[in-house]
Design a protein around this motif. Sequence first.
Motif, PDB file in Angstrom:
ATOM      1  N   ASP A  34      42.393  20.064  33.970  1.00  0.00           N
ATOM      2  CA  ASP A  34      43.416  21.039  33.580  1.00  0.00           C
ATOM      3  C   ASP A  34      44.504  20.382  32.742  1.00  0.00           C
ATOM      4  O   ASP A  34      45.028  20.979  31.796  1.00  0.00           O
ATOM      5  CB  ASP A  34      44.035  21.675  34.826  1.00  0.00           C
ATOM      6  CG  ASP A  34      43.072  22.612  35.546  1.00  0.00           C
ATOM      7  OD1 ASP A  34      42.067  23.008  34.924  1.00  0.00           O
ATOM      8  OD2 ASP A  34      43.322  22.922  36.727  1.00  0.00           O
ATOM      9  N   ILE A  35      44.844  19.138  33.079  1.00  0.00           N
ATOM     10  CA  ILE A  35      45.907  18.439  32.353  1.00  0.00           C
ATOM     11  C   ILE A  35      45.505  18.179  30.903  1.00  0.00           C
ATOM     12  O   ILE A  35      46.291  18.382  29.975  1.00  0.00           O
ATOM     13  CB  ILE A  35      46.259  17.117  33.061  1.00  0.00           C
ATOM     14  CG1 ILE A  35      46.979  17.407  34.388  1.00  0.00           C
ATOM     15  CG2 ILE A  35      47.136  16.228  32.169  1.00  0.00           C
ATOM     16  CD1 ILE A  35      47.171  16.182  35.262  1.00  0.00           C
ATOM     17  N   VAL A  36      44.263  17.736  30.693  1.00  0.00           N
ATOM     18  CA  VAL A  36      43.841  17.358  29.335  1.00  0.00           C
ATOM     19  C   VAL A  36      43.129  18.484  28.602  1.00  0.00           C
ATOM     20  O   VAL A  36      42.888  18.392  27.397  1.00  0.00           O
ATOM     21  CB  VAL A  36      42.937  16.105  29.367  1.00  0.00           C
ATOM     22  CG1 VAL A  36      43.652  14.948  30.021  1.00  0.00           C
ATOM     23  CG2 VAL A  36      41.629  16.389  30.090  1.00  0.00           C
ATOM     24  N   GLY A  37      42.774  19.548  29.314  1.00  0.00           N
ATOM     25  CA  GLY A  37      42.118  20.670  28.661  1.00  0.00           C
ATOM     26  C   GLY A  37      40.661  20.436  28.338  1.00  0.00           C
ATOM     27  O   GLY A  37      40.091  21.094  27.459  1.00  0.00           O
ATOM     28  N   ALA A  38      40.030  19.494  29.020  1.00  0.00           N
ATOM     29  CA  ALA A  38      38.607  19.199  28.835  1.00  0.00           C
ATOM     30  C   ALA A  38      38.092  18.591  30.134  1.00  0.00           C
ATOM     31  O   ALA A  38      38.878  18.055  30.927  1.00  0.00           O
ATOM     32  CB  ALA A  38      38.398  18.237  27.665  1.00  0.00           C
ATOM     33  N   PRO A  39      36.779  18.648  30.371  1.00  0.00           N
ATOM     34  CA  PRO A  39      36.255  18.130  31.637  1.00  0.00           C
ATOM     35  C   PRO A  39      36.483  16.623  31.795  1.00  0.00           C
ATOM     36  O   PRO A  39      36.136  15.840  30.908  1.00  0.00           O
ATOM     37  CB  PRO A  39      34.755  18.444  31.560  1.00  0.00           C
ATOM     38  CG  PRO A  39      34.628  19.514  30.530  1.00  0.00           C
ATOM     39  CD  PRO A  39      35.714  19.264  29.538  1.00  0.00           C
ATOM     40  N   VAL A  40      37.064  16.240  32.917  1.00  0.00           N
ATOM     41  CA  VAL A  40      37.250  14.829  33.266  1.00  0.00           C
ATOM     42  C   VAL A  40      36.552  14.579  34.593  1.00  0.00           C
ATOM     43  O   VAL A  40      36.810  15.266  35.583  1.00  0.00           O
ATOM     44  CB  VAL A  40      38.741  14.454  33.388  1.00  0.00           C
ATOM     45  CG1 VAL A  40      38.888  13.005  33.859  1.00  0.00           C
ATOM     46  CG2 VAL A  40      39.453  14.648  32.059  1.00  0.00           C
ATOM     47  N   LYS A 302      32.915  15.880  27.666  1.00  0.00           N
ATOM     48  CA  LYS A 302      33.088  15.354  29.018  1.00  0.00           C
ATOM     49  C   LYS A 302      33.510  13.887  28.977  1.00  0.00           C
ATOM     50  O   LYS A 302      32.893  13.069  28.300  1.00  0.00           O
ATOM     51  CB  LYS A 302      31.784  15.497  29.810  1.00  0.00           C
ATOM     52  CG  LYS A 302      31.452  16.933  30.179  1.00  0.00           C
ATOM     53  CD  LYS A 302      30.207  17.002  31.054  1.00  0.00           C
ATOM     54  CE  LYS A 302      29.916  18.449  31.463  1.00  0.00           C
ATOM     55  NZ  LYS A 302      28.690  18.545  32.283  1.00  0.00           N
ATOM     56  N   THR A 303      34.558  13.588  29.731  1.00  0.00           N
ATOM     57  CA  THR A 303      35.070  12.224  29.828  1.00  0.00           C
ATOM     58  C   THR A 303      34.861  11.716  31.245  1.00  0.00           C
ATOM     59  O   THR A 303      35.196  12.400  32.211  1.00  0.00           O
ATOM     60  CB  THR A 303      36.572  12.181  29.487  1.00  0.00           C
ATOM     61  OG1 THR A 303      36.752  12.551  28.115  1.00  0.00           O
ATOM     62  CG2 THR A 303      37.137  10.785  29.706  1.00  0.00           C
ATOM     63  N   VAL A 304      34.310  10.517  31.369  1.00  0.00           N
ATOM     64  CA  VAL A 304      34.141   9.877  32.674  1.00  0.00           C
ATOM     65  C   VAL A 304      35.077   8.674  32.741  1.00  0.00           C
ATOM     66  O   VAL A 304      35.007   7.776  31.905  1.00  0.00           O
ATOM     67  CB  VAL A 304      32.690   9.420  32.907  1.00  0.00           C
ATOM     68  CG1 VAL A 304      32.589   8.628  34.220  1.00  0.00           C
ATOM     69  CG2 VAL A 304      31.751  10.616  32.948  1.00  0.00           C
ATOM     70  N   SER A 305      35.960   8.683  33.725  1.00  0.00           N
ATOM     71  CA  SER A 305      36.837   7.545  33.962  1.00  0.00           C
ATOM     72  C   SER A 305      36.335   6.799  35.191  1.00  0.00           C
ATOM     73  O   SER A 305      36.128   7.400  36.251  1.00  0.00           O
ATOM     74  CB  SER A 305      38.284   8.008  34.190  1.00  0.00           C
ATOM     75  OG  SER A 305      39.138   6.894  34.390  1.00  0.00           O
TER      76      SER A 305
END
Length: 409
Positions: A34-40, A302-305
């Motif tokens: 929600d913070i970045v506006g894309a799936p994390v 999609k970003t994976v941290s």
Amino acid sequence: MSAVPTPAEFEEAARSLAGVISHTPTELSRALSDIVGAPVLLKLENLQRTGSFKIRGASYRLAQLTAEERARGVVAASAGNHAQGVALAAQSLGIPATIFMPLGVPVPKLLATRGYGAEVVLEGETVATSLRLAAEFAERTGAVLIPPFDHRDVVIGQGTLGLEIFEDVPDVDTVILGIGGGGLIAGVAAAVKQAAAAAGRTVRVIGVQAENAAAMPPSLEAGHPVEITTHPTIADGILVAKPGEIPFQIIRELVDEVVTVTEDDIARALLVLLEHAKVVVEPAGAVGVAAILAGKVRGTGKTVSVLSGGNIDPMLLQRVVSHGLAASGRYATVRIPLPDRPGQLARVSEILAQVGANVMEVLHTRHGQGLQIDEMILQLSIETRGPEHTQLTLDSLRAAGYEPQVMPD
């Protein structure tokens, strides 16, 4: 031989480590998304055996030793995660292990390393001293020195984490990892990029360092590993003055970008992970999330941290949470000069109650340099709902004639 390990090498490592390591979960973080506006998504390597990714590289390196080398034993130096990884890997293979640790090592990490069966030698004030002593021990006894990041087998072992990411999130767009010596990001970048290429896709890999220990940017600029003067950082797990030679060659070729984050960024990320993701992570494991929250990394897919570890001393966790609250504008220490008359403390308390600020700690003193004989100092630690609420609290005190000063965290 190319510096970059091949897909076959990573697959062989994954088979070798089956039953030794856990395939840790990768879970969507709705709060961060929600913070970045894309799936994390978060790769929860803090749930790995020994509490960090280090068991991967240590186990694979030890698995490659000959019978004669195993009989001589292994030696390593570390203040925490590498020590535990080597100790457990050695115990699993029946290899004698000696670990050199500095005198100031956190007690939980010391006890865990001993609990995995290693002989721990506490000597020296720094990890650098422990490394020197471990090297001398290896030369004197014939034990095999297990480096924390600068060995091809270690890089390959760490890279199995990248295979898991691509298996769990085949449409991943960006992978974010912290960088210390570089072993983890080198292995993951090589594994995930080659897996993606085989599937006809591309994946960005972004590294993150603490500003106080950012050796990678000057190294990349120079074209070779550069040793820097580091400064203290809460992310002590990535406090490395010089990248490893082997990881650096891979990073230079495959990592798309390296960014840095501040101490406040890291503390804020730890707090967000605690409150919203419900996970306990050590500061070094939170730098990827710190980069996301600080706006250093942006992506539409999609970003994976990778949360690379969860071994944090409880006392440090307490301090970091306080620092994170302060960095988020939800905790402040306020110093207020007051006339030394009855009722002043009650009046200030009434103002704070009216605006809904929560008083956590009070220091009330008539002693201090520069105080007049009819003055006193009131120092308050207050909890608020955020920066706007903190400002409202300060404005309300000023409107009542006081001169509050926010003290450094």
